[in-house]
Design an enzyme around this catalytic site. Structure first.
Site, short mmCIF file in Angstrom:
data_model
loop_
_atom_site.label_atom_id
_atom_site.label_comp_id
_atom_site.label_asym_id
_atom_site.label_seq_id
_atom_site.Cartn_x
_atom_site.Cartn_y
_atom_site.Cartn_z
N LYS A 159 -2.80 7.20 1.30
CA LYS A 159 -3.22 6.89 3.03
C LYS A 159 -2.19 8.55 2.92
O LYS A 159 -0.78 8.10 3.55
CB LYS A 159 -2.03 5.76 2.96
CG LYS A 159 -2.04 5.84 4.73
CD LYS A 159 -2.39 4.47 5.25
CE LYS A 159 -2.28 4.22 7.04
NZ LYS A 159 -3.85 4.64 7.34
N ARG A 177 0.77 -1.50 0.03
CA ARG A 177 0.40 -0.09 -0.19
C ARG A 177 0.54 1.37 -0.38
O ARG A 177 0.15 2.39 -0.29
CB ARG A 177 -0.65 0.09 0.64
CG ARG A 177 -1.74 1.31 1.50
CD ARG A 177 -2.98 0.66 2.20
NE ARG A 177 -2.31 1.05 4.02
CZ ARG A 177 -2.97 1.16 4.79
NH1 ARG A 177 -4.08 1.11 4.51
NH2 ARG A 177 -2.82 1.28 6.07
N GLU A 205 -16.52 5.35 5.68
CA GLU A 205 -16.28 4.99 7.12
C GLU A 205 -15.94 5.35 8.02
O GLU A 205 -16.13 6.91 8.04
CB GLU A 205 -14.74 4.68 6.28
CG GLU A 205 -13.63 5.94 6.00
CD GLU A 205 -12.04 5.28 5.14
OE1 GLU A 205 -11.55 4.41 5.03
OE2 GLU A 205 -12.22 6.48 4.29
N ARG A 222 8.47 27.76 -0.34
CA ARG A 222 7.23 27.11 -0.26
C ARG A 222 7.00 27.24 -2.51
O ARG A 222 7.33 28.34 -2.42
CB ARG A 222 7.02 28.19 0.49
CG ARG A 222 5.19 27.41 0.18
CD ARG A 222 4.48 28.38 1.30
NE ARG A 222 3.13 28.11 1.05
CZ ARG A 222 1.96 28.31 0.45
NH1 ARG A 222 2.53 29.52 -0.17
NH2 ARG A 222 1.05 28.05 0.69
#
Length: 286
Positions: free
Chosen positions: A150, A52, A182, A101
């Site tokens: 994730k 994953r 979920e 940035r």
């Protein structure tokens, strides 16, 4: 004792660990993570977590900083350095520090940032909530659309968990178009007439490693499984409900929005799945 942590290949005391303020994980939440549980000093479902992790990195176009063998060596070293018997190993990979940035991704040769640390949780598999069950409330699912990756973008799940606790619940189930997606940090299930029902894999939910193992073990135990959407009303009328995650394993849910699920106590399917899951994970741990 000060924990030993891993930062970009170095093992050092946690109070000496630093990451640049220009790191994109800090500025943009541009990173992914995994959490691997440890029981008896061994890693549960390590291969699944590595697969994953590779998928998350690929989906975001990020480089792979370590091989599976190197990840395993690092996990084992942290477990040994911190004397972990039961607990967790957290790993995070960000797109790194481009020097300033910018919304645009930095060049592909920008080294990613790798951070790892352990958390000691004695008796992780003996969580007393497995005997009492969780009480959940439902909240709108306001997260971004790629929940299958994730990422470290966890602000809304944190907000939802805090709202649940303010309502006297243990956690929240998030709802989209009337259907449960979920939990804040877990996959959700109901059981009706002996059939386990859980949402099918898509961009809408995280492809849980514990979810995959539990569904495989359920099939081996000849338990019926349906992967489909289910409504909040279905959940409240179910015989049982439960969640799965890497750290909670299989955890019964006994109430949804103050409505008791089934008898209002952990049911036999959830209890059985927790037992066979833990047995299998201990048998196959590395």
């Amino acid at each position: 004792m000060t924990r030993i942590v891993h930062v970009n290949g170095r093992y050092l005391p946690e109070d000496q660990a630093t990451v640049s303020i220009f790191d994109r994980g800090f500025l943009m939440a541009d990173g992914v993570y995994e959490v691997v549980s440890v029981l008896d000093g061994r890693l549960l479902d390590f291969e699944g977590h590595m697969k994953r992790l590779a998928r998350s990195l690929d989906e975001l176009g990020m480089s792979h900083p370590m091989t599976d063998e190197e990840w395993l060596e690092a996990h084992r070293r942290l477990i040994a350095e911190n004397d972990i018997t039961d607990g967790l190993v957290y790993l995070q990979v960000t797109r790194g520090n481009p020097g300033d940035r910018d919304f645009a991704y930095p060049p592909k040769d920008t080294p990613p940032t790798v951070v790892m640390f352990t958390q000691s949780k004695p008796g992780l598999a003996e969580n007393p909530q497995a005997d009492t069950g969780l009480r959940v409330c439902t909240l709108p699912d306001l997260r971004w659309a790629r929940r299958d990756i994730k990422t470290v973008q966890l602000l809304y799940p944190s907000m939802a968990k805090m709202e649940a606790k303010a309502r006297g619940c243990d956690d929240a189930w998030m709802v989209e178009d009337g259907h449960v997606t979920e939990g804040t940090s877990n996959n959700a299930y109901i059981v009706k007439d002996g059939t386990i029902v859980t949402r099918a894999l898509s961009d809408d939910i995280l492809h849980g490693i514990t979810r995959a193992a539990v569904l495989r073990l359920a099939a081996e135990a000849q338990l019926a499984v349906e992967e489909r959407n289910f409504t909040v009303e279905e959940a409240k009328a179910a015989d049982e409900a439960f969640v799965t995650s890497a750290s909670a394993f299989v955890m019964p849910v006994v109430a949804i929005d103050e409505a008791a699920v089934g008898t209002g106590a952990p049911g036999p399917v959830a209890r059985r799945l927790r037992e066979i899951y833990l047995d299998e994970m201990r048998r196959t741990a590395v």
